[in-house]
Design an enzyme around this catalytic site. Structure first.
Site, PDB file in Angstrom:
ATOM      1  N   ASP A   1       0.847  -1.209  -0.062  1.00  0.00           N
ATOM      2  CA  ASP A   1      -0.032   0.045   0.080  1.00  0.00           C
ATOM      3  C   ASP A   1       0.945   1.115   0.098  1.00  0.00           C
ATOM      4  O   ASP A   1       2.072   1.291   0.313  1.00  0.00           O
ATOM      5  CB  ASP A   1      -0.890  -0.089   1.072  1.00  0.00           C
ATOM      6  CG  ASP A   1      -0.112   0.038   2.648  1.00  0.00           C
ATOM      7  OD1 ASP A   1       0.830  -0.522   2.650  1.00  0.00           O
ATOM      8  OD2 ASP A   1      -0.405   1.036   3.336  1.00  0.00           O
TER       9      ASP A   1
ATOM     10  N   GLU B   1       0.122  -0.906   5.609  1.00  0.00           N
ATOM     11  CA  GLU B   1       1.232  -0.844   6.588  1.00  0.00           C
ATOM     12  C   GLU B   1       0.998   0.751   6.968  1.00  0.00           C
ATOM     13  O   GLU B   1       1.306   1.251   7.991  1.00  0.00           O
ATOM     14  CB  GLU B   1       2.594  -1.226   5.912  1.00  0.00           C
ATOM     15  CG  GLU B   1       3.643  -0.831   7.018  1.00  0.00           C
ATOM     16  CD  GLU B   1       4.292   0.855   7.016  1.00  0.00           C
ATOM     17  OE1 GLU B   1       5.235   0.813   7.639  1.00  0.00           O
ATOM     18  OE2 GLU B   1       3.894   1.605   5.936  1.00  0.00           O
TER      19      GLU B   1
HETATM   20 ZN   LIG Z   1       6.883   2.013   4.062  1.00  0.00          ZN
END
Ligand SMILES: [Zn+2]
Length: 419
Positions: free
Chosen positions: A87, A182
């Protein structure tokens, strides 16, 4: 320019991955938070299968795991993992990324073509000085680039492809993991450490060439809730206790020099009020508490508690309730118990011609949580710069170097295994 002893197509892979919009979203109820992440995760799964890996899995949460079988004759080489997140930051659009090459960099300012006012200036980016003669990739100026962390994804894929094509390189079992979300702090929420089944892992998500990150903050979240007493303001004399005013006084009593993000750096910790939900009856203040020593958190929390109680003592009728929640812990506490994980990485850097630079991270990584979930996971550089912004840049030299370090880490673990 290929700076690595190992020729790979990691740059081509990177250019391909950044075209997929994988921006994560804090407000989403689904996991992964956005469907674009699944598009890239599925593509990675297919690419790993196409490379000939036999145990490629994608679970119901989107995590893609795979193994590169050992080539070593030794039977007890530890299993080493490499991780990257697919992401990109919610802070800047990742849709329609058009990567731009700035070849044979000569020290100039980098002008991004879609917006002539978007300029990556040489004097504001000290790391550009080390890139003379290299090829640099930026965005076109209206999106981020996505080097954070698609550079890491591409470097891991490049290393996997190389190792499969070169079975003469001895290494133990290698695990690969690509993870979602994340950037919104959820990358490890459904990470199945047992199923990943590695002895240790490395996130490939660091910034500058040569950086090795083995230490993060320890972090707690504090909520300080002030209770006042509300009544009609026209008839409030001697009765009303305005919790907004109590909270404001509490905040003004917090230390001003030091112990705050705006007055600290390096190894200094801080207390940071960042959200306030205010009304006359009740006002809550949320604070981030950060320190490299977990014991330092308790010291700061006690100090905050003392200030809160002293403040309400000056406002008869007011009261205060305090909650502390653990966020994450300094990975060093885990890594100190398994020094090989860091030592072998350092040796791999040196074999790649790099002197490892150990930098503390003033934040957390997926690795800090994974380390405490039983998978010791320091962070190695991917070459990303100015991440989360449209001024992101990366050099192909650094990308090839990251691939070399990944492969060398695998070799060092094999070499140092006794049987
Ligand atoms: Zn990163």
């Amino acid at each position: 320019m290929n700076s690595s002893r190992y020729e790979t197509n990691c740059v081509e892979r990177f250019l391909n991955y950044v075209k997929i919009d994988t921006q994560s979203c804090e407000e989403s109820d689904s996991f992964p938070s956005t469907p674009g992440q699944l598009v890239l995760l599925r593509q990675l799964k297919e690419e790993l299968v196409a490379l000939g890996l036999e145990d490629v899995t994608m679970d119901e949460h989107g995590y893609v795991f795979a193994s590169v079988p050992a080539t070593s004759d030794k039977l007890h080489v530890p299993t080493v993992g490499f991780l990257a997140h697919v992401d990109t930051s919610p802070e800047m659009s990742g849709a329609g990324v058009k990567p731009v090459f700035h070849r044979n960099y000569a020290g100039q300012d980098l002008v991004l073509p879609m917006d002539p006012t978007a300029i990556i200036r040489f004097e504001e980016n000290p790391h550009l000085a080390g890139q003379i003669g290299n090829d640099i990739i930026t965005s076109s100026g209206d999106t981020l680039l996505g080097a954070d962390n698609k550079a890491g994804v591409a470097e891991i894929m490049g290393a996997v492809e190389y190792l499969l094509a070169h079975p003469e390189i001895p290494h133990g079992p290698i695990r690969i993991g690509f993870t979602p979300d994340e950037e919104i702090g959820c990358g490890t929420r459904f990470f199945d450490v047992e199923r990943f089944a590695a002895n240790c892992a490395y996130t490939v998500d660091g910034e500058t060439l040569g950086e090795l990150q083995v230490e993060t903050f320890s972090a707690d979240a504090m909520t300080v809730r002030f209770q006042g007493f509300n009544t009609h303001p026209g008839f409030a004399r001697g009765k009303m206790v305005n919790s907004i005013k109590v909270a404001a006084e509490f905040i003004s009593r917090l230390p001003k020099n030091g112990l705050s993000p705006e007055t600290t750096d390096g190894y200094e910790g801080f207390v940071h009020p960042y959200v306030m939900d205010a009304g006359v009856d009740q006002t809550s203040v949320k604070l981030l508490v950060r320190d490299f020593l977990t014991s330092g958190l308790a010291t700061m929390e006690k100090a905050v508690e003392k200030i809160a109680h002293e403040t309400v003592a000056d406002h008869p009728g007011a009261s205060v309730g305090i909650e502390v929640e653990e966020s994450y812990r300094n990975m060093k506490e885990v890594l100190d118990d398994c020094p090989d994980v860091v030592e072998n990485a350092k040796e791999a850097y040196r074999r790649s011609g790099l002197e490892p630079v150990i930098e503390p991270i003033r934040g957390g990584t997926d690795g800090s949580r994974l380390s405490f979930m039983g998978l010791p996971t320091p962070n190695i550089f991917a070459g990303e710069h100015n991440f989360h912004s449209r001024f992101e840049w990366i050099s192909t030299y650094d990308m090839h170097k990251a691939v070399e370090v990944i492969i060398e880490i695998c070799r060092v673990w094999e070499e140092r295994a006794v049987i």
